[in-house]
Scaffold this active site. Structure first.
Site, PDB file in Angstrom:
ATOM      1  CG  ASN A   1      -5.362   1.326  12.545  1.00  0.00           C
ATOM      2  OD1 ASN A   1      -4.170   1.566  12.514  1.00  0.00           O
ATOM      3  ND2 ASN A   1      -5.881   0.664  13.564  1.00  0.00           N
ATOM      4  CB  SER A   2      -8.386   5.844  13.708  1.00  0.00           C
ATOM      5  OG  SER A   2      -7.049   6.126  13.389  1.00  0.00           O
TER       6      SER A   2
ATOM      7  CE  LYS B   1      -3.155   2.784   2.635  1.00  0.00           C
ATOM      8  NZ  LYS B   1      -3.421   3.227   4.018  1.00  0.00           N
TER       9      LYS B   1
ATOM     10  N   GLY C   1      -7.537   9.366  10.536  1.00  0.00           N
ATOM     11  CA  GLY C   1      -7.717   9.431  11.979  1.00  0.00           C
ATOM     12  C   GLY C   1      -8.727  10.449  12.454  1.00  0.00           C
TER      13      GLY C   1
ATOM     14  CB  ALA D   1      -8.217   8.136   5.476  1.00  0.00           C
ATOM     15  N   GLY D   2     -10.924   8.329   7.242  1.00  0.00           N
ATOM     16  CA  GLY D   2     -12.109   9.141   7.502  1.00  0.00           C
ATOM     17  C   GLY D   2     -13.243   8.415   8.189  1.00  0.00           C
TER      18      GLY D   2
END
Length: 264
Positions: free
Chosen positions: A215-216, A106, A167, A193-194
């Protein structure tokens, strides 16, 4: 006009995956929580930052390979923390060396530490080099449809436009650009993301995205393992809703029950 959508398998680098949820390994309290959350998510692809993860090169520290088996998961090493093409390419080469010739990576080349927006100029440079060197490149990018098209033309196997800042948990900030990318795409499109909660993941899938990486949203939840399971269900629900096709929106009401034959 109604559109009948047929389900297509989720294929990356010649391999078919059942789960359309990809997860990261960072930000958890410890390796055990990481393991349990990833299991609960149902994910088959796990991403990690090459420059921040011990894969056995550092003795005496927790080794990711001892917690997550390569026989069970597809590893997706990423170039998080890289700010130019040279650094990102070098990191991918290191990942290939540490993982015995592993080609799936990635690519992310960041513009600055405050926003973590992708530096698309450096991303394009790095992508071109990596594709020439035989890497299977999944690439973090902006939600600019033109950049997404150029990355596909270079030979990336998937584009991963951000839905919001990394994040941030802001959710799907610009669904319209994502729709344009999806309409033009000839390779898989993954939101990266987001995402902050299950409904964000569902929206991404309802738009027609092939998968979602996060992830977050899981690691920073009050109960990460429970949130991982919620995300698993959200991805499935969103995909099914996309395939089913939502009802059209109307300004006025429409009775659910027929009006003829009413009892008087």
């Amino acid at each position: 006009m109604s559109i009948v959508r047929s389900d297509k398998p989720f294929v990356l680098a010649g391999r078919t995956y059942q789960s359309r949820l990809l997860v990261g390994t960072g930000k958890y309290r410890d390796m055990e929580e990481t393991r349990l959350a990833i299991e609960a998510s149902g994910a088959e692809i796990v991403t990690f930052a090459v420059r921040r993860t011990n894969l056995g090169q550092i003795e005496g520290e927790p080794n990711l390979l001892e917690v997550l088996s390569p026989d069970r998961y597809t590893f997706l090493p990423n170039t998080a923390g890289c700010y130019d093409a040279i650094e990102a390419v070098r990191t991918c080469r290191l990942a290939r060396e540490l993982l015995d010739g592993h080609n799936l990576v990635k690519l992310e080349v960041l513009a600055d530490q405050k926003t973590l927006f992708p530096n698309v100029i450096e991303t394009l440079k790095a992508a071109e080099t990596l594709v020439k060197e035989g890497f299977d490149v999944m690439v973090y990018t902006s939600d600019d449809p033109i950049i997404a098209r150029q990355l596909a033309e270079i030979g990336c196997i998937a584009v991963m436009p951000l839905a919001g800042l990394i994040g941030s948990g802001l959710g799907i900030c610009n669904p319209y650009n994502l729709q344009i990318i999806l309409e033009e795409a000839k390779i898989p499109v993954l939101v990266d993301a987001g995402v902050g909660t299950a409904s964000d993941a569902t929206i991404a899938m309802e738009l027609g995205c092939d998968a979602v990486l996060m992830n977050s949203a899981i690691a920073h939840a009050q109960q990460p393992i429970m949130m991982a399971e919620a995300m698993n269900h959200a991805i499935v629900a969103g995909r099914l809703a996309y395939l089913a096709g939502r009802m059209p929106k109307k300004l006025y009401a429409s009775a659910s029950s027929p009006l003829d034959g009413l009892i008087k």
